[in-house]
Structures are given as structure tokens and as C-alpha cells.
Motif scaffolding. Sequence first.
Motif, PDB file in Angstrom:
ATOM      1  N   LEU A  25      67.834  78.336  -6.038  1.00  0.00           N
ATOM      2  CA  LEU A  25      66.362  78.405  -6.023  1.00  0.00           C
ATOM      3  C   LEU A  25      65.981  79.868  -6.712  1.00  0.00           C
ATOM      4  O   LEU A  25      65.111  79.954  -7.642  1.00  0.00           O
ATOM      5  CB  LEU A  25      65.615  78.360  -4.822  1.00  0.00           C
ATOM      6  N   LEU A  26      66.938  80.779  -6.416  1.00  0.00           N
ATOM      7  CA  LEU A  26      66.594  82.042  -7.222  1.00  0.00           C
ATOM      8  C   LEU A  26      67.049  81.977  -8.551  1.00  0.00           C
ATOM      9  O   LEU A  26      66.636  83.119  -9.307  1.00  0.00           O
ATOM     10  CB  LEU A  26      67.443  83.250  -6.453  1.00  0.00           C
ATOM     11  N   GLN A  27      67.946  81.114  -9.143  1.00  0.00           N
ATOM     12  CA  GLN A  27      68.387  81.047 -10.381  1.00  0.00           C
ATOM     13  C   GLN A  27      67.145  80.448 -11.412  1.00  0.00           C
ATOM     14  O   GLN A  27      67.168  80.374 -12.520  1.00  0.00           O
ATOM     15  CB  GLN A  27      69.624  80.344 -10.506  1.00  0.00           C
ATOM     16  N   ILE A  28      66.482  79.474 -10.809  1.00  0.00           N
ATOM     17  CA  ILE A  28      65.295  78.645 -11.642  1.00  0.00           C
ATOM     18  C   ILE A  28      64.288  79.629 -12.251  1.00  0.00           C
ATOM     19  O   ILE A  28      64.001  79.332 -13.400  1.00  0.00           O
ATOM     20  CB  ILE A  28      64.552  77.727 -10.482  1.00  0.00           C
ATOM     21  N   PRO A  29      63.761  80.818 -11.665  1.00  0.00           N
ATOM     22  CA  PRO A  29      62.930  81.514 -12.703  1.00  0.00           C
ATOM     23  C   PRO A  29      63.524  82.238 -13.924  1.00  0.00           C
ATOM     24  O   PRO A  29      63.126  82.237 -14.819  1.00  0.00           O
ATOM     25  CB  PRO A  29      62.540  82.806 -11.791  1.00  0.00           C
ATOM     26  N   ARG A  30      64.997  82.325 -13.809  1.00  0.00           N
ATOM     27  CA  ARG A  30      65.674  82.749 -14.916  1.00  0.00           C
ATOM     28  C   ARG A  30      65.415  81.722 -16.129  1.00  0.00           C
ATOM     29  O   ARG A  30      65.226  81.820 -17.350  1.00  0.00           O
ATOM     30  CB  ARG A  30      67.162  82.927 -14.873  1.00  0.00           C
TER      31      ARG A  30
END
Length: 80
Positions: A25-30
Motif C-alpha cells: 500500500l505504501l508503494q501505490i502513491p509512488r
Amino acid sequence: MKPFDCSKMRAAVSVAVTLLLAGILLQIPRALFGADFPAFTTLLSGIGLVTVVSSPVVLLAIGLLATMPSVARDLALCDR
């Protein structure tokens, strides 16, 4: 009170799964906002990378711990 029992092992596996999902989930904004907010997305991506990498480390530690004879005897008593 035993240091390693079924509920603690299940909790550790749940933590590993939570780390993996949080890292993804933390990779999605990238992927969505990479060029718009570079510092913010790099920070989230770095934290996500650490959580994704720590998830299999936790699982490997649990697996190695479960192979110890005294822990394996305690875990053999689990009903599920």
C-alpha cells in the motif's frame, strides 16, 4: 507460561502479512503521484520497501524458531 506458543506464532504470522500488505500500500502513491510530490512519495516508497523486505525476514525467523526441538514440541500441541 511458555515463551513460544500457538497464539504467539499466529500473531507473528499476522504481523508478517500486515507488513507485506502495508508495504504494498505504501508503494501505490509512488506509482500514482511520483512526479508531483517527489519527496513525499520517495519517503513513503522507502518505508514501504523496508516493510516489504522485513515481512519475509519475520517469516524466516518464525520458521527457524519453529524447527527448534523445544519449540516444536510446544507447537505440536496446537489443535489447528
